[in-house]
Scaffold this motif. Sequence first.
Motif, PDB file in Angstrom:
ATOM      1  N   SER A 111       0.618  -1.251   0.136  1.00 26.04           N
ATOM      2  CA  SER A 111      -0.011  -0.085  -0.052  1.00 26.04           C
ATOM      3  C   SER A 111       0.967   1.178   0.098  1.00 26.04           C
ATOM      4  O   SER A 111       0.482   2.316  -0.690  1.00 26.04           O
ATOM      5  CB  SER A 111      -0.903  -0.059   1.228  1.00 26.04           C
ATOM      6  N   HIS A 112       2.166   1.121   0.543  1.00 25.71           N
ATOM      7  CA  HIS A 112       2.990   2.378   0.410  1.00 25.71           C
ATOM      8  C   HIS A 112       4.255   2.174  -0.523  1.00 25.71           C
ATOM      9  O   HIS A 112       4.794   3.140  -0.842  1.00 25.71           O
ATOM     10  CB  HIS A 112       3.515   2.607   1.771  1.00 25.71           C
ATOM     11  N   TYR A 121       9.008   6.171  -1.170  1.00 23.29           N
ATOM     12  CA  TYR A 121       7.554   6.448  -1.264  1.00 23.29           C
ATOM     13  C   TYR A 121       7.099   7.593  -2.093  1.00 23.29           C
ATOM     14  O   TYR A 121       6.126   7.579  -2.712  1.00 23.29           O
ATOM     15  CB  TYR A 121       7.209   6.478   0.094  1.00 23.29           C
ATOM     16  N   ARG A 125       3.846   7.939  -4.789  1.00 26.67           N
ATOM     17  CA  ARG A 125       2.843   8.595  -4.111  1.00 26.67           C
ATOM     18  C   ARG A 125       1.341   8.466  -4.526  1.00 26.67           C
ATOM     19  O   ARG A 125       0.392   7.944  -3.989  1.00 26.67           O
ATOM     20  CB  ARG A 125       2.978  10.046  -3.195  1.00 26.67           C
ATOM     21  N   ALA A 128       0.308   4.686  -4.576  1.00 24.20           N
ATOM     22  CA  ALA A 128       0.161   4.619  -3.251  1.00 24.20           C
ATOM     23  C   ALA A 128      -1.000   5.017  -2.655  1.00 24.20           C
ATOM     24  O   ALA A 128      -1.895   4.240  -2.007  1.00 24.20           O
ATOM     25  CB  ALA A 128       1.305   4.959  -2.278  1.00 24.20           C
ATOM     26  N   GLU A 129      -1.655   6.285  -2.798  1.00 20.22           N
ATOM     27  CA  GLU A 129      -3.007   6.683  -2.652  1.00 20.22           C
ATOM     28  C   GLU A 129      -4.084   5.856  -3.061  1.00 20.22           C
ATOM     29  O   GLU A 129      -4.952   5.445  -2.633  1.00 20.22           O
ATOM     30  CB  GLU A 129      -3.093   7.940  -2.943  1.00 20.22           C
ATOM     31  N   ALA A 132      -3.908   2.243  -1.413  1.00 19.01           N
ATOM     32  CA  ALA A 132      -4.192   2.218   0.104  1.00 19.01           C
ATOM     33  C   ALA A 132      -5.801   2.336   0.093  1.00 19.01           C
ATOM     34  O   ALA A 132      -6.270   1.842   1.387  1.00 19.01           O
ATOM     35  CB  ALA A 132      -3.461   3.514   0.778  1.00 19.01           C
ATOM     36  N   GLU A 133      -6.338   3.161  -0.686  1.00 21.03           N
ATOM     37  CA  GLU A 133      -7.679   3.362  -0.527  1.00 21.03           C
ATOM     38  C   GLU A 133      -8.546   1.799  -0.894  1.00 21.03           C
ATOM     39  O   GLU A 133      -9.339   1.596  -0.129  1.00 21.03           O
ATOM     40  CB  GLU A 133      -8.362   4.119  -1.563  1.00 21.03           C
ATOM     41  N   LEU A 232      -2.472   8.433   3.225  1.00 21.68           N
ATOM     42  CA  LEU A 232      -3.134   7.308   3.022  1.00 21.68           C
ATOM     43  C   LEU A 232      -4.117   6.355   3.906  1.00 21.68           C
ATOM     44  O   LEU A 232      -4.726   5.434   3.637  1.00 21.68           O
ATOM     45  CB  LEU A 232      -1.672   6.035   2.826  1.00 21.68           C
TER      46      LEU A 232
END
Length: 236
Positions: A111-112, A121, A125, A128-129, A132-133, A232
């Motif tokens: 997720s990151h 990271y 990014r 990753a957002e 992570a969602e 995140l």
Amino acid sequence: MRYELYYWSGIQGRGEFIRLALEDAGAGYRDVARDEGDAAIMPFLEGAHQGALPFAPPFLKAGRLVIAQVAEILQYLGPPLNLVPESESRRLYAHQLQLTITDVVAEIHDSHHPVASSLYYEDQRDEAERRAEDLRQNRLPKFLGYFERVLERNGGRHALREYSYVDLSLFQLMSGLDYVFPRAMQRLKRELPLLCALSQRVAQRPRVAAYLASPRRLAFNEDGIFRHYPELDDPT
């Protein structure tokens, strides 16, 4: 038996699942890289040793044995540390559950770092957002809901009806997620009363409580698996 644990110094990481088992059992062990530095790991990764060749830490040295992979190490340690039931079916189930914890830990890492572990990271990014969602909204409810059902089917207090290394690993998973996604976990925990109660009970076990209060329990940080990036987490 006095064990030697090899894992990167400065982070909890995957090695923490092993440390918790050793600490809870009161086993004699040495955290080698914390004593000697990360360079102590490299001869094993390069094959300059006897025994099996690990791909990456954590790995455990027990006499002449070299054992890698969290689930494999815990499967080995379970019987001598009295952290797994005696029956073969229960030991297999413990290993199955631990492998499932391994799966969700990998998704938390991704997720990151959804593009590549070799990138910072900040270089991924946006990806990753999105990752992570999906983890917060879809994958975590599925994984944690599964473990909640496991507890319910086995009496509510333990993953295997009796205490085991799986309980310790579920505690570490929940602790890590509380750090990574504090807002999302506040929402998700409403549906996870058994997991929350298990985590509290594990944290109150005398040897675990002493370990958590000691310098040996490193704080979560943004170099390990469980990393907190506010952007995140669930929106405020």
